[in-house]
Design a protein around this motif. Structure first.
Motif, PDB file in Angstrom:
ATOM      1  N   ARG A  75       0.713  -0.908   0.257  1.00  0.00           N
ATOM      2  CA  ARG A  75       0.331   0.096  -0.104  1.00  0.00           C
ATOM      3  C   ARG A  75       0.623   1.210  -0.698  1.00  0.00           C
ATOM      4  O   ARG A  75       1.824   1.131   0.954  1.00  0.00           O
ATOM      5  N   TYR A 118      -3.407   5.729 -11.241  1.00  0.00           N
ATOM      6  CA  TYR A 118      -4.638   4.682 -11.066  1.00  0.00           C
ATOM      7  C   TYR A 118      -5.223   3.702 -12.158  1.00  0.00           C
ATOM      8  O   TYR A 118      -5.232   2.245 -11.424  1.00  0.00           O
ATOM      9  N   ALA A 123      -5.895  -1.363  -6.838  1.00  0.00           N
ATOM     10  CA  ALA A 123      -7.024   0.033  -6.278  1.00  0.00           C
ATOM     11  C   ALA A 123      -6.556   1.368  -5.902  1.00  0.00           C
ATOM     12  O   ALA A 123      -5.488   1.289  -5.411  1.00  0.00           O
ATOM     13  N   GLU A 125      -7.039   5.364  -4.332  1.00  0.00           N
ATOM     14  CA  GLU A 125      -8.654   6.095  -3.140  1.00  0.00           C
ATOM     15  C   GLU A 125      -7.940   7.685  -3.585  1.00  0.00           C
ATOM     16  O   GLU A 125      -7.267   7.528  -3.552  1.00  0.00           O
ATOM     17  N   GLN A 127      -8.928  11.508  -1.467  1.00  0.00           N
ATOM     18  CA  GLN A 127      -9.377  11.994  -0.765  1.00  0.00           C
ATOM     19  C   GLN A 127      -9.070  13.574  -1.077  1.00  0.00           C
ATOM     20  O   GLN A 127      -7.335  13.340  -0.661  1.00  0.00           O
ATOM     21  N   ILE A 136      -3.546  10.312  -1.033  1.00  0.00           N
ATOM     22  CA  ILE A 136      -4.026   9.185  -2.078  1.00  0.00           C
ATOM     23  C   ILE A 136      -3.353   8.155  -1.845  1.00  0.00           C
ATOM     24  O   ILE A 136      -2.348   8.131  -1.088  1.00  0.00           O
ATOM     25  N   THR A 137      -4.143   6.628  -2.075  1.00  0.00           N
ATOM     26  CA  THR A 137      -4.061   5.591  -1.209  1.00  0.00           C
ATOM     27  C   THR A 137      -4.053   4.487  -2.488  1.00  0.00           C
ATOM     28  O   THR A 137      -5.749   4.530  -3.214  1.00  0.00           O
TER      29      THR A 137
END
Ligand SMILES: Nc1ncnc2c1ncn2[C@@H]1O[C@H](COP(=O)(O)OP(=O)(O)O)[C@@H](O)[C@H]1O
Ligand SMILES: [Mg+2]
Lengths: 145, 117
Positions: A75, A118, A123, A125, A127, A136-137
Protein backbone atom coordinates in the motif's frame (compact mmCIF):
# COMPACT_ATOMS: atom_id res chain seq x y z
CA UNK A 1 -7.09 -13.17 14.60
CA UNK A 2 -3.33 -13.13 14.11
CA UNK A 3 -2.03 -9.73 13.15
CA UNK A 4 -0.11 -9.57 9.88
CA UNK A 5 2.92 -7.39 10.30
CA UNK A 6 3.69 -4.91 7.58
CA UNK A 7 7.07 -3.47 6.76
CA UNK A 8 6.45 0.27 7.00
CA UNK A 9 8.38 3.08 5.35
CA UNK A 10 7.77 6.81 5.73
CA UNK A 11 9.40 9.69 3.89
CA UNK A 12 9.04 13.44 4.18
CA UNK A 13 9.02 14.97 0.72
CA UNK A 14 10.17 18.61 0.78
CA UNK A 15 8.27 21.00 -1.49
CA UNK A 16 9.71 22.82 -4.48
CA UNK A 17 12.87 20.72 -4.47
CA UNK A 18 13.21 19.20 -7.90
CA UNK A 19 16.70 17.86 -7.35
CA UNK A 20 15.44 15.40 -4.78
CA UNK A 21 12.20 14.46 -6.53
CA UNK A 22 12.11 10.69 -6.78
CA UNK A 23 14.47 9.86 -3.93
CA UNK A 24 11.71 8.47 -1.72
CA UNK A 25 10.26 6.35 -4.54
CA UNK A 26 13.74 5.07 -5.39
CA UNK A 27 14.22 3.93 -1.78
CA UNK A 28 10.83 2.24 -1.82
CA UNK A 29 11.81 0.46 -5.04
CA UNK A 30 15.08 -0.84 -3.51
CA UNK A 31 13.21 -2.12 -0.46
CA UNK A 32 10.68 -3.99 -2.62
CA UNK A 33 13.55 -5.54 -4.55
CA UNK A 34 15.13 -6.77 -1.31
CA UNK A 35 11.83 -8.23 -0.16
CA UNK A 36 11.54 -10.14 -3.44
CA UNK A 37 8.41 -8.59 -4.96
CA UNK A 38 8.04 -9.43 -8.72
CA UNK A 39 9.79 -6.90 -10.98
CA UNK A 40 6.64 -6.11 -12.97
CA UNK A 41 4.83 -5.20 -9.75
CA UNK A 42 7.75 -3.12 -8.47
CA UNK A 43 7.72 -1.15 -11.70
CA UNK A 44 4.04 -0.23 -11.23
CA UNK A 45 4.55 0.65 -7.56
CA UNK A 46 7.58 2.79 -8.45
CA UNK A 47 5.73 4.66 -11.22
CA UNK A 48 2.65 5.28 -9.05
CA UNK A 49 4.71 6.38 -6.10
CA UNK A 50 6.96 8.62 -8.21
CA UNK A 51 3.99 10.35 -9.87
CA UNK A 52 2.62 10.98 -6.38
CA UNK A 53 5.94 12.26 -5.13
CA UNK A 54 6.27 14.63 -8.09
CA UNK A 55 2.77 15.95 -7.40
CA UNK A 56 3.68 16.65 -3.77
CA UNK A 57 6.56 18.76 -5.00
CA UNK A 58 4.92 20.61 -7.89
CA UNK A 59 1.38 21.04 -6.55
CA UNK A 60 1.32 20.73 -2.77
CA UNK A 61 4.46 22.36 -1.36
CA UNK A 62 5.63 19.01 -0.05
CA UNK A 63 4.07 16.17 1.92
CA UNK A 64 4.53 12.60 3.03
CA UNK A 65 5.04 9.34 1.21
CA UNK A 66 4.29 6.20 3.18
CA UNK A 67 4.43 2.56 2.20
CA UNK A 68 3.20 -0.56 3.93
CA UNK A 69 4.60 -3.77 2.51
CA UNK A 70 2.53 -6.88 3.30
CA UNK A 71 3.29 -10.43 2.14
CA UNK A 72 0.68 -10.24 -0.63
CA UNK A 73 0.38 -6.54 -1.43
CA UNK A 74 1.92 -3.10 -0.99
CA UNK A 75 0.00 0.00 0.00
CA UNK A 76 1.34 3.45 -0.92
CA UNK A 77 -0.13 6.53 0.76
CA UNK A 78 0.70 9.96 -0.63
CA UNK A 79 -0.55 12.74 1.63
CA UNK A 80 -0.20 16.49 1.95
CA UNK A 81 -1.69 19.47 3.72
CA UNK A 82 -1.48 21.58 0.59
CA UNK A 83 -4.12 23.49 -1.37
CA UNK A 84 -6.30 20.48 -2.20
CA UNK A 85 -8.03 19.78 -5.51
CA UNK A 86 -11.28 21.71 -6.20
CA UNK A 87 -12.63 19.21 -8.75
CA UNK A 88 -11.14 15.73 -8.43
CA UNK A 89 -13.07 14.36 -11.41
CA UNK A 90 -11.60 17.06 -13.64
CA UNK A 91 -8.09 16.51 -12.23
CA UNK A 92 -8.35 12.79 -13.03
CA UNK A 93 -8.85 13.53 -16.75
CA UNK A 94 -5.86 12.81 -18.97
CA UNK A 95 -4.26 16.09 -19.99
CA UNK A 96 -5.72 18.24 -17.22
CA UNK A 97 -2.91 20.14 -15.53
CA UNK A 98 -2.29 23.32 -13.58
CA UNK A 99 1.46 22.71 -13.42
CA UNK A 100 3.86 25.68 -13.46
CA UNK A 101 6.24 26.56 -16.26
CA UNK A 102 9.08 25.30 -14.07
CA UNK A 103 7.49 21.86 -13.73
CA UNK A 104 6.90 21.74 -17.49
CA UNK A 105 10.49 22.67 -18.19
CA UNK A 106 11.53 19.56 -16.24
CA UNK A 107 9.35 17.35 -18.45
CA UNK A 108 6.33 17.13 -16.14
CA UNK A 109 2.92 18.71 -16.07
CA UNK A 110 1.34 16.81 -18.94
CA UNK A 111 -1.69 15.97 -16.84
CA UNK A 112 -0.95 12.25 -16.98
CA UNK A 113 0.06 11.66 -13.35
CA UNK A 114 -3.25 10.91 -11.65
CA UNK A 115 -4.56 8.74 -14.53
CA UNK A 116 -1.24 6.89 -14.57
CA UNK A 117 -1.42 6.25 -10.82
CA UNK A 118 -4.97 4.96 -11.28
CA UNK A 119 -3.84 2.64 -14.09
CA UNK A 120 -0.77 1.30 -12.29
CA UNK A 121 -2.53 0.47 -9.02
CA UNK A 122 -4.94 -2.41 -8.43
CA UNK A 123 -6.99 -0.12 -6.17
CA UNK A 124 -6.86 3.69 -6.10
CA UNK A 125 -8.56 6.12 -3.77
CA UNK A 126 -8.29 9.89 -3.59
CA UNK A 127 -9.59 12.23 -0.90
CA UNK A 128 -9.12 15.93 -1.37
CA UNK A 129 -10.57 19.12 0.00
CA UNK A 130 -9.63 22.69 -0.74
CA UNK A 131 -7.65 24.13 2.16
CA UNK A 132 -7.26 20.72 3.79
CA UNK A 133 -5.01 18.77 1.45
CA UNK A 134 -4.98 15.52 -0.46
CA UNK A 135 -4.58 11.85 0.45
CA UNK A 136 -4.09 9.24 -2.23
CA UNK A 137 -4.07 5.54 -1.36
CA UNK A 138 -2.87 2.96 -3.86
CA UNK A 139 -2.83 -0.81 -3.40
CA UNK A 140 -0.70 -3.12 -5.49
CA UNK A 141 -1.13 -6.90 -5.38
CA UNK A 142 2.14 -8.79 -5.54
CA UNK A 143 1.00 -10.46 -8.73
CA UNK A 144 2.03 -9.91 -12.34
CA UNK A 145 -0.68 -8.53 -14.58
CA UNK B 1 19.10 -4.63 -31.06
CA UNK B 2 22.07 -4.49 -28.71
CA UNK B 3 23.42 -1.31 -27.17
CA UNK B 4 26.63 -1.80 -29.15
CA UNK B 5 24.63 -1.78 -32.39
CA UNK B 6 22.93 1.43 -31.24
CA UNK B 7 26.34 3.00 -30.58
CA UNK B 8 27.49 2.06 -34.07
CA UNK B 9 24.29 3.15 -35.84
CA UNK B 10 24.30 6.57 -34.17
CA UNK B 11 28.06 7.02 -34.12
CA UNK B 12 27.45 7.69 -30.45
CA UNK B 13 29.81 8.38 -27.61
CA UNK B 14 29.46 6.18 -24.54
CA UNK B 15 29.18 8.48 -21.53
CA UNK B 16 28.49 5.56 -19.25
CA UNK B 17 27.98 1.85 -19.88
CA UNK B 18 31.16 0.54 -21.57
CA UNK B 19 30.60 -2.84 -19.87
CA UNK B 20 26.88 -3.01 -20.68
CA UNK B 21 27.11 -2.93 -24.49
CA UNK B 22 25.68 -6.42 -24.91
CA UNK B 23 22.40 -5.29 -23.35
CA UNK B 24 19.48 -6.20 -25.61
CA UNK B 25 16.91 -3.43 -26.17
CA UNK B 26 13.40 -4.33 -27.16
CA UNK B 27 11.69 -1.01 -27.80
CA UNK B 28 12.55 2.66 -28.26
CA UNK B 29 10.89 5.96 -27.38
CA UNK B 30 11.75 9.55 -28.33
CA UNK B 31 10.48 12.10 -25.82
CA UNK B 32 11.33 15.11 -23.70
CA UNK B 33 8.18 14.62 -21.71
CA UNK B 34 8.90 12.50 -18.64
CA UNK B 35 5.15 12.30 -17.97
CA UNK B 36 4.77 10.39 -21.25
CA UNK B 37 7.75 8.17 -20.55
CA UNK B 38 6.15 7.25 -17.21
CA UNK B 39 2.81 6.50 -18.84
CA UNK B 40 3.71 4.81 -22.12
CA UNK B 41 7.04 2.99 -22.05
CA UNK B 42 7.67 -0.69 -21.45
CA UNK B 43 10.54 -2.29 -19.53
CA UNK B 44 13.92 -2.30 -21.21
CA UNK B 45 13.10 0.57 -23.55
CA UNK B 46 15.77 2.86 -25.00
CA UNK B 47 14.87 6.53 -24.43
CA UNK B 48 16.08 9.19 -26.87
CA UNK B 49 15.79 12.63 -25.31
CA UNK B 50 17.09 16.18 -25.42
CA UNK B 51 16.63 16.60 -21.67
CA UNK B 52 19.62 16.44 -19.35
CA UNK B 53 18.15 17.08 -15.90
CA UNK B 54 18.39 14.57 -13.09
CA UNK B 55 14.70 13.69 -13.40
CA UNK B 56 15.50 11.84 -16.64
CA UNK B 57 17.66 9.37 -14.70
CA UNK B 58 15.05 9.04 -11.93
CA UNK B 59 12.31 8.44 -14.50
CA UNK B 60 14.49 5.84 -16.21
CA UNK B 61 15.06 4.12 -12.87
CA UNK B 62 11.36 4.01 -11.99
CA UNK B 63 10.34 2.64 -15.40
CA UNK B 64 13.23 0.13 -15.75
CA UNK B 65 14.48 1.70 -18.99
CA UNK B 66 17.32 -0.09 -20.77
CA UNK B 67 19.35 2.97 -21.71
CA UNK B 68 19.43 6.65 -22.67
CA UNK B 69 20.50 8.46 -25.81
CA UNK B 70 21.09 12.19 -25.38
CA UNK B 71 20.53 13.81 -28.77
CA UNK B 72 21.81 16.90 -30.55
CA UNK B 73 25.28 16.80 -28.99
CA UNK B 74 24.08 17.87 -25.56
CA UNK B 75 26.05 17.01 -22.44
CA UNK B 76 24.46 15.99 -19.14
CA UNK B 77 26.02 17.31 -15.93
CA UNK B 78 28.37 15.11 -13.85
CA UNK B 79 25.68 14.42 -11.25
CA UNK B 80 23.50 12.95 -14.02
CA UNK B 81 26.19 10.46 -15.00
CA UNK B 82 27.03 9.60 -11.39
CA UNK B 83 23.43 8.67 -10.72
CA UNK B 84 23.18 6.75 -14.01
CA UNK B 85 26.25 4.76 -13.01
CA UNK B 86 24.77 3.98 -9.59
CA UNK B 87 21.73 2.58 -11.36
CA UNK B 88 23.68 0.78 -14.10
CA UNK B 89 21.86 2.85 -16.73
CA UNK B 90 23.86 3.25 -19.96
CA UNK B 91 24.04 6.81 -21.34
CA UNK B 92 24.99 7.54 -24.94
CA UNK B 93 25.45 10.91 -26.65
CA UNK B 94 24.91 11.51 -30.35
CA UNK B 95 25.27 14.54 -32.59
CA UNK B 96 22.12 13.60 -34.50
CA UNK B 97 18.88 15.47 -33.82
CA UNK B 98 15.93 13.76 -32.18
CA UNK B 99 14.24 13.21 -35.56
CA UNK B 100 17.35 11.76 -37.15
CA UNK B 101 18.15 9.59 -34.14
CA UNK B 102 14.68 8.07 -34.09
CA UNK B 103 14.71 7.58 -37.87
CA UNK B 104 18.05 5.78 -37.84
CA UNK B 105 17.01 3.46 -35.01
CA UNK B 106 13.64 2.78 -36.62
CA UNK B 107 15.37 1.85 -39.86
CA UNK B 108 17.55 -0.54 -37.83
CA UNK B 109 14.39 -2.39 -36.80
CA UNK B 110 13.84 -1.05 -33.30
CA UNK B 111 10.12 -0.90 -32.50
CA UNK B 112 8.16 1.87 -30.75
CA UNK B 113 6.19 1.60 -27.52
CA UNK B 114 2.72 1.45 -29.03
CA UNK B 115 -0.09 2.75 -26.85
CA UNK B 116 -2.16 -0.33 -27.66
CA UNK B 117 -0.87 -3.69 -26.44
N1 LIG C 1 -1.29 16.76 -4.27
C1 LIG C 1 -1.95 17.67 -5.00
N2 LIG C 1 -2.33 18.85 -4.46
C2 LIG C 1 -3.03 19.76 -5.18
N3 LIG C 1 -3.36 19.60 -6.46
C3 LIG C 1 -3.02 18.45 -7.07
C4 LIG C 1 -2.30 17.42 -6.38
N4 LIG C 1 -2.11 16.39 -7.24
C5 LIG C 1 -2.68 16.74 -8.39
N5 LIG C 1 -3.24 17.98 -8.31
C6 LIG C 1 -4.01 18.69 -9.37
O1 LIG C 1 -4.43 17.74 -10.33
C7 LIG C 1 -3.89 18.07 -11.61
C8 LIG C 1 -3.57 16.81 -12.39
O2 LIG C 1 -2.53 16.08 -11.78
P1 LIG C 1 -1.66 15.08 -12.67
O3 LIG C 1 -2.58 14.16 -13.37
O4 LIG C 1 -0.61 14.47 -11.80
O5 LIG C 1 -1.02 16.02 -13.76
P2 LIG C 1 0.20 17.07 -13.67
O6 LIG C 1 0.94 16.79 -12.38
O7 LIG C 1 0.99 16.77 -14.87
O8 LIG C 1 -0.42 18.43 -13.68
C9 LIG C 1 -2.68 18.93 -11.31
O9 LIG C 1 -2.31 19.77 -12.36
C10 LIG C 1 -3.18 19.72 -10.10
O10 LIG C 1 -4.03 20.77 -10.51
MG1 LIG D 1 1.49 14.89 -11.79
Amino acid sequence: MAEIKALKLAFDVPGANFDRAGEASAKLKRTLQQVGVPAEVIRRVAIGSYEGEINLIIHAGGGQLQAEIYPDHTRVIVSDQGPGIPDVKEAMQEGYSTASEEARAMGFGAGMGLPNMYNCADAFEIQSKVGWGTIITMDFKHQDR
Amino acid sequence: MTLLEVVQALDAEILYGQTLLDRELETCCGSDLMSDVLAFTKRNTLLCTGMTNIQVVRTADMTDLGGLVIVRGKRPPASFLEEAEAEKLPVLATKHTMFETCGILYACGLKGCSVKE
